[in-house]
Design an enzyme around this catalytic site. Structure first.
Site, PDB file in Angstrom:
ATOM      1  N   PHE A 292      37.894  31.175  34.145  1.00 37.43           N
ATOM      2  CA  PHE A 292      36.770  30.850  33.265  1.00 37.43           C
ATOM      3  C   PHE A 292      36.860  31.632  31.965  1.00 37.43           C
ATOM      4  O   PHE A 292      36.997  32.850  31.962  1.00 37.43           O
ATOM      5  CB  PHE A 292      35.450  31.172  33.979  1.00 37.43           C
ATOM      6  CG  PHE A 292      34.227  30.702  33.248  1.00 37.43           C
ATOM      7  CD1 PHE A 292      33.900  29.348  33.225  1.00 37.43           C
ATOM      8  CD2 PHE A 292      33.405  31.592  32.582  1.00 37.43           C
ATOM      9  CE1 PHE A 292      32.771  28.907  32.555  1.00 37.43           C
ATOM     10  CE2 PHE A 292      32.286  31.157  31.912  1.00 37.43           C
ATOM     11  CZ  PHE A 292      31.965  29.809  31.896  1.00 37.43           C
TER      12      PHE A 292
ATOM     13  N   ASN B 164      25.150  30.784  47.859  1.00 34.91           N
ATOM     14  CA  ASN B 164      25.904  30.167  48.944  1.00 34.91           C
ATOM     15  C   ASN B 164      26.238  31.252  49.968  1.00 34.91           C
ATOM     16  O   ASN B 164      25.875  32.429  49.795  1.00 34.91           O
ATOM     17  CB  ASN B 164      27.143  29.427  48.431  1.00 34.91           C
ATOM     18  CG  ASN B 164      28.183  30.345  47.793  1.00 34.91           C
ATOM     19  OD1 ASN B 164      28.271  31.532  48.086  1.00 34.91           O
ATOM     20  ND2 ASN B 164      28.990  29.780  46.900  1.00 34.91           N
TER      21      ASN B 164
ATOM     22  N   SER C 110      25.011  28.255  31.703  1.00 30.47           N
ATOM     23  CA  SER C 110      26.142  27.916  30.848  1.00 30.47           C
ATOM     24  C   SER C 110      26.292  26.417  30.645  1.00 30.47           C
ATOM     25  O   SER C 110      25.898  25.603  31.485  1.00 30.47           O
ATOM     26  CB  SER C 110      27.431  28.458  31.472  1.00 30.47           C
ATOM     27  OG  SER C 110      27.681  27.827  32.722  1.00 30.47           O
TER      28      SER C 110
ATOM     29  N   GLY D  29      24.982  22.496  55.954  1.00 27.15           N
ATOM     30  CA  GLY D  29      23.587  22.412  55.514  1.00 27.15           C
ATOM     31  C   GLY D  29      23.158  23.656  54.771  1.00 27.15           C
ATOM     32  O   GLY D  29      23.886  24.187  53.930  1.00 27.15           O
TER      33      GLY D  29
ATOM     34  N   GLY E  14      29.473  23.296  33.457  1.00 29.43           N
ATOM     35  CA  GLY E  14      28.608  24.450  33.235  1.00 29.43           C
ATOM     36  C   GLY E  14      27.356  24.303  34.077  1.00 29.43           C
ATOM     37  O   GLY E  14      26.828  23.201  34.257  1.00 29.43           O
TER      38      GLY E  14
ATOM     39  N   GLY F   9      27.305  24.499  52.568  1.00 24.23           N
ATOM     40  CA  GLY F   9      28.234  23.388  52.435  1.00 24.23           C
ATOM     41  C   GLY F   9      28.007  22.337  53.503  1.00 24.23           C
ATOM     42  O   GLY F   9      26.891  21.837  53.690  1.00 24.23           O
TER      43      GLY F   9
ATOM     44  N   THR G 110      22.931  28.214  50.888  1.00 20.77           N
ATOM     45  CA  THR G 110      23.586  26.926  51.125  1.00 20.77           C
ATOM     46  C   THR G 110      24.893  27.157  51.872  1.00 20.77           C
ATOM     47  O   THR G 110      25.613  28.114  51.609  1.00 20.77           O
ATOM     48  CB  THR G 110      23.841  26.175  49.810  1.00 20.77           C
ATOM     49  OG1 THR G 110      24.615  27.005  48.927  1.00 20.77           O
ATOM     50  CG2 THR G 110      22.515  25.837  49.127  1.00 20.77           C
TER      51      THR G 110
ATOM     52  N   ASP H 252      25.222  22.858  42.087  1.00 18.14           N
ATOM     53  CA  ASP H 252      24.313  22.638  40.960  1.00 18.14           C
ATOM     54  C   ASP H 252      23.437  21.404  41.194  1.00 18.14           C
ATOM     55  O   ASP H 252      22.261  21.384  40.809  1.00 18.14           O
ATOM     56  CB  ASP H 252      25.114  22.481  39.670  1.00 18.14           C
ATOM     57  CG  ASP H 252      25.823  23.759  39.267  1.00 18.14           C
ATOM     58  OD1 ASP H 252      25.316  24.846  39.587  1.00 18.14           O
ATOM     59  OD2 ASP H 252      26.896  23.674  38.642  1.00 18.14           O
TER      60      ASP H 252
ATOM     61  N   ASP I  97      34.907  21.447  31.941  1.00 21.42           N
ATOM     62  CA  ASP I  97      35.654  21.719  33.167  1.00 21.42           C
ATOM     63  C   ASP I  97      36.976  20.962  33.161  1.00 21.42           C
ATOM     64  O   ASP I  97      36.985  19.727  33.030  1.00 21.42           O
ATOM     65  CB  ASP I  97      34.855  21.281  34.400  1.00 21.42           C
ATOM     66  CG  ASP I  97      33.640  22.171  34.654  1.00 21.42           C
ATOM     67  OD1 ASP I  97      33.596  23.278  34.085  1.00 21.42           O
ATOM     68  OD2 ASP I  97      32.759  21.748  35.418  1.00 21.42           O
TER      69      ASP I  97
END
Length: 304
Positions: free
Chosen positions: A116, A191, A8, A224, A48, A221, A219, A252, A12
Site C-alpha cells: 500500500f 476481523n 481512505s 459468519g 479504499g 469470513g 467478522t 467494507d 486497487d
C-alpha cells in the site's frame, strides 16, 4: 440523515495467483525471503475503505458522506462518486501527490498479500470533521495515522456516535492509542486476525473490550461473525455465496451494511445478518465496487 465515512480513497490493482502462497514460502527461510508469483489476471479498480463503504451504503439506499483525500490523479474517482450520487462535499483533491494505491494479490485459497502506497491519504488529517446537523453517525476506518486520531477525537467531542474500524491500519498504533480509540468509540469492528492483535496490544480480552463500548463485532469470513455485548458473545451464521470470486472489499461491504442498520435503529444481530448477506453478494464479483443490487435484492435484504 448522513453517515460520515472517515477513511481512505484508493486505486486497487488486484492480481490473481492461481497457486497457494504457503507452497512457495519456506517458513525456515523467512529471513532471506525472495519469492515471485506469476499473476495472469490483473485489474485496476476503485477502492479504499471510505470508497468501498460509501459504495455499499449507497447501494442499500443510505446517504454516505465520505471524508477523504484524493491525489492529482483522482479526477476519475471524484466523477465516479458523483455519478453514483455519493456526496463529495468533503473529498479534497491534492495536486502534489498521487491518490493512495493498493496492490493486492490473492491466491486460490483467498489469502491476500497487499502493498500500500498512502499518497494523499497521509494528508487526510488536514480535513476536519464537518459541523453538520445531518450527520447521525460515523465510522473511523483505515486512513492516515494522524487522521484517524484526529477524526476520532473530533467525533467524540461533537457527540457523534461512531464505529472504530482499525482494519489494516491497526499495526500503526500501540496499546495505549488503541485503548483510547476504544474509549472514544461507540462500536468496534475487527476481523478475527485484527481482533487477536487488538487484544494483544491493549491487554484486554474481547469480553473486556465489549464492556467499554456498546458492542464489539468480530467478522469471521466464511464462518459468519461474533457479536460481543457487555462481555457476552453471540454468533451470526454466514450466508453461502453463489460463487467465491474475489474477497477484496467484503469487509467494507459488511461495514456499509452495519452503518445502514445502525442508522435505522436495528439490533446488532439484524445489522450482522444484513452484512453477511451483502458480503456474500460482493464476494461473487471481482473488485470492491463492482457488485450491484437490483430492486428485488434490496427488498430481500431489508426484509431479511
Amino acid at each position: 440523515m448522513a453517515a460520515l465515512i472517515c477513511g481512505s480513497l484508493a486505486f486497487d490493482t488486484i492480481m490473481r495467483f492461481e497457486g497457494r502462497f504457503g507452497e512457495h514460502i519456506l517458513p525456515d527461510q523467512l529471513h532471506i525471503l525472495n519469492v515471485s508469483f506469476l499473476v495472469p489476471a490483473l485489474r485496476r479498480d476503485f477502492g479504499g475503505c471510505a470508497g468501498n463503504i460509501a459504495y455499499a451504503l449507497k447501494q442499500l439506499g443510505g446517504e454516505p458522506l465520505p471524508l477523504a483525500a484524493l491525489g492529482n490523479d483522482g479526477d476519475e474517482y471524484l466523477q465516479r462518486m458523483r455519478d453514483l450520487g455519493i456526496a463529495t462535499d468533503h473529498v479534497h483533491a491534492r495536486s502534489d501527490t498521487y491518490t493512495a494505491q493498493a496492490m493486492i494479490m490473492t491466491d486460490c485459497d483467498n489469502n491476500q498479500i497487499t502493498a500500500f502506497h498512502p499518497g494523499a491519504m497521509m494528508f487526510a488529517h488536514e480535513l476536519p470533521v464537518p459541523q453538520r446537523e445531518d450527520i447521525r453517525l460515523a465510522i473511523v476506518a483505515p486512513d492516515g495515522r494522524e487522521a484517524m486520531i484526529a477524526h476520532a477525537q473530533q467525533l467524540r467531542e461533537r457527540g457523534v456516535p461512531f464505529v472504530f474500524d482499525p482494519g489494516q491500519g491497526l499495526p500503526m498504533f500501540d496499546g495505549a492509542e488503541l485503548a483510547r480509540f476504544i474509549e472514544q468509540a461507540t462500536w468496534v469492528t475487527v476481523n478475527d486476525y485484527e481482533g487477536k492483535m487488538l487484544c494483544e496490544r491493549t491487554g484486554w480480552t474481547l469480553a473486556e473490550i465489549s464492556r467499554r463500548v456498546e458492542a464489539l463485532v468480530v467478522t469471521l469470513g466464511a464462518q459468519g461473525c461474533e457479536i460481543w455485548i457487555d462481555g457476552q458473545r453471540s454468533h451470526v451464521d454466514a450466508v453461502v455465496p453463489d460463487a467465491v470470486v474475489d474477497p477484496t472489499g467484503c469487509g467494507d461491504a459488511w461495514r456499509g451494511a452495519l452503518l445502514y442498520g445502525l442508522e435505522r435503529g436495528w439490533s446488532l444481530e439484524a445489522c450482522a445478518r444484513l452484512g453477511n448477506r451483502l458480503g456474500a453478494i460482493k464476494i461473487a464479483q471481482r473488485g470492491p465496487q463492482n457488485y450491484q443490487l437490483a430492486a428485488e435484492d434490496l427488498l430481500s435484504l431489508n426484509n431479511g
